[in-house]
Design an enzyme around this catalytic site. Structure first.
Site, PDB file in Angstrom:
ATOM      1  N   ASP A   1       0.849  -1.193   0.000  1.00  0.00           N
ATOM      2  CA  ASP A   1       0.000   0.000   0.000  1.00  0.00           C
ATOM      3  C   ASP A   1       0.878   1.235   0.000  1.00  0.00           C
ATOM      4  OD1 ASP A   1      -3.169   0.381   0.413  1.00  0.00           O
ATOM      5  OD2 ASP A   1      -2.093   2.120   1.204  1.00  0.00           O
TER       6      ASP A   1
ATOM      7  N   ASP B   1       4.530   2.176  -3.920  1.00  0.00           N
ATOM      8  CA  ASP B   1       3.577   2.552  -4.948  1.00  0.00           C
ATOM      9  C   ASP B   1       3.209   1.289  -5.726  1.00  0.00           C
ATOM     10  OD1 ASP B   1       2.144   3.536  -7.065  1.00  0.00           O
ATOM     11  OD2 ASP B   1       3.680   4.894  -7.795  1.00  0.00           O
TER      12      ASP B   1
ATOM     13  N   ASP C   1      -7.417  -4.254  -5.962  1.00  0.00           N
ATOM     14  CA  ASP C   1      -8.620  -3.548  -5.520  1.00  0.00           C
ATOM     15  C   ASP C   1      -8.273  -2.064  -5.538  1.00  0.00           C
ATOM     16  OD1 ASP C   1     -11.286  -3.406  -4.509  1.00  0.00           O
ATOM     17  OD2 ASP C   1     -10.464  -2.998  -2.531  1.00  0.00           O
TER      18      ASP C   1
ATOM     19  N   CYS D   1     -14.768  -0.059  -5.936  1.00  0.00           N
ATOM     20  CA  CYS D   1     -16.082   0.189  -5.335  1.00  0.00           C
ATOM     21  C   CYS D   1     -16.739   1.401  -5.984  1.00  0.00           C
ATOM     22  CB  CYS D   1     -15.994   0.335  -3.822  1.00  0.00           C
ATOM     23  SG  CYS D   1     -14.922   1.646  -3.256  1.00  0.00           S
TER      24      CYS D   1
END
Length: 414
Positions: A142, A170, A275, A337
């Site tokens: 992350d 990154d 994601d 999302c």
């Protein structure tokens, strides 16, 4: 029931309604009462099934089994789990069923080496580690150090960290390959000792006690109010590794082998989850927050065309890099999302148009899932009205032989 009774009290500003219409998203997803009564979901830690009645008594509610997703249960949206003994003892954790479906789509098998390229806040990472069991490895990445530190806390709480390593990096440029127990790394028994320099020091078992230089750096960042985001040019920073992650006994030079050093068809990851960062417009709970934050904040974070354009570029780069790190025959799942085509189908179409070795797959078992097909065949869309979950787009890829080199793919992605 009349139309007034089916409307939510949540007012949607005209600019957001226009955004929804422009992107072909039904505003009813956000405005009906049923959308705002979307259940919350928990995953029961494997081995705790026989304690279900005790957990229900602890939570003071009935848990409804999610038939289409193993170990998942739903409960009323206003039930708080953080103060429960079951949560504090690490028997349950919150994760939306749609997110669970994205992880399930990876078809994780024992011994797999899995990459979670955008790991925070960590629920999907925990599920990956649970599915993997006592074999293989998981690499979590992350860009935000403080968010990845929260992931570290989570996997330690649930005693899932033995086969995990975490890197602040990154995700669009991360290039470290997985550590394979039978790879061509030099074995510890054959290593020559007495070498000088930091690159030749061997990693000992991880401890939470960080070196003074690292702690001093963290203090300075907190004092500056830094978001602790790592830049693309910085080397990955490993903030955690488990006993069985393959790190213990390696030197830094061996650990930091990159994908340009080896053939990914042999040394890449078996499974990759991307994601990706997005506008979060598919999350009802996220949109509700703007009532308190102010709708002008929504316009800046969600509706701003320039920011959205930047995000789609980032999403494409994350997908491309994740695919570069995937071994031939492996699976990659791309999800967001967001419910916009620009951040989902458009990204997938662009990626497929320049990656002839990428193939979009039907997701095993998805015919039983409560979701819709995306604009592209084999892609899926979850939303509160259709699925009784948060909004999520999911696409699954495999890598065929004759993949372009990392340098060639990176050039295309830029």
């Amino acid at each position: 029931m009349n139309s007034m009774e089916t409307r939510s009290k949540l007012p949607l500003p005209d600019a957001f309604v226009q955004f929804l219409n422009d992107n072909g998203i039904d505003p009813c997803i956000y405005t009906t009462n049923s959308a705002h009564l979307t259940p919350r979901y928990i995953r029961l830690k494997p081995g705790c099934e026989e304690q279900l009645e005790a957990i229900e008594a602890d939570l003071k509610c009935t848990l409804e089994k999610v038939e289409w997703l193993p170990n998942f249960h739903s409960l009323l949206p206003d039930i708080q789990i953080a103060s429960s003994k079951a949560y504090q003892d690490g028997k349950i954790y919150g994760i939306d069923a749609a997110s669970g479906a994205a992880v399930s789509a990876l078809n994780i098998s024992p011994g797999d080496h899995v990459l979670d390229l955008c790991a925070a806040p960590g629920a999907k990472l925990c599920m990956i580690l649970e599915l993997l069991g006592n074999s293989g490895s998981v690499t979590g990445v992350d860009v935000a150090r403080h968010r990845l530190a929260a992931c570290r806390t989570l996997i330690q709480k649930y005693s899932l960290g033995d086969h995990c390593r975490l890197f602040v990096a990154d995700g669009a440029s991360f290039s470290l390959i997985p550590i394979r127990a039978h790879s061509e790394f030099k074995s510890l028994n054959n290593r020559e000792f007495g070498l000088k320099g930091d690159d030749d020091l061997l990693y000992k078992e991880w401890t939470s006690r960080r070196p003074w230089k690292e702690r001093k750096k963290a203090i300075k960042e907190r004092e500056k109010g830094s978001l602790q985001l790592i830049s693309q040019k910085e080397d990955p920073e490993m903030i955690y590794y488990g006993r069985q992650s393959g790190v213990v006994g390696l030197s830094k030079s061996e650990l930091f082998q990159t994908d340009s050093s080896h053939d990914n068809s042999r040394y890449g990851y078996d499974k990759v989850l991307v994601d990706a960062e997005c506008t979060h417009d598919g999350s009802i709970k996220h949109i509700q927050k703007f009532e308190n934050w102010g709708w002008t904040t929504l316009e800046r974070r969600v509706l701003d065309a320039e920011r959205t354009d930047d995000l789609t570029v980032l999403q494409f780069r994350l997908l491309t890099n994740g695919f570069n790190l995937l071994k031939v025959g492996g699976y990659l799942v791309y999800s967001t999302c967001s419910l916009t085509c620009a951040q989902n189908e458009d990204v997938v179409e662009k990626f497929l148009s320049i990656n002839t070795c990428a193939e979009l797959l039907e997701i095993d078992g998805s015919k039983c899932w409560p979701c819709k097909s995306g604009r592209i065949p084999n892609t899926l869309r979850f939303d509160p009205l259709t699925s009784r979950t948060s909004g999520l787009f999911v696409a699954k890829f495999t890598k065929l032989a004759s993949s372009p080199s990392f340098a060639e793919s990176a050039k295309l992605a830029s």
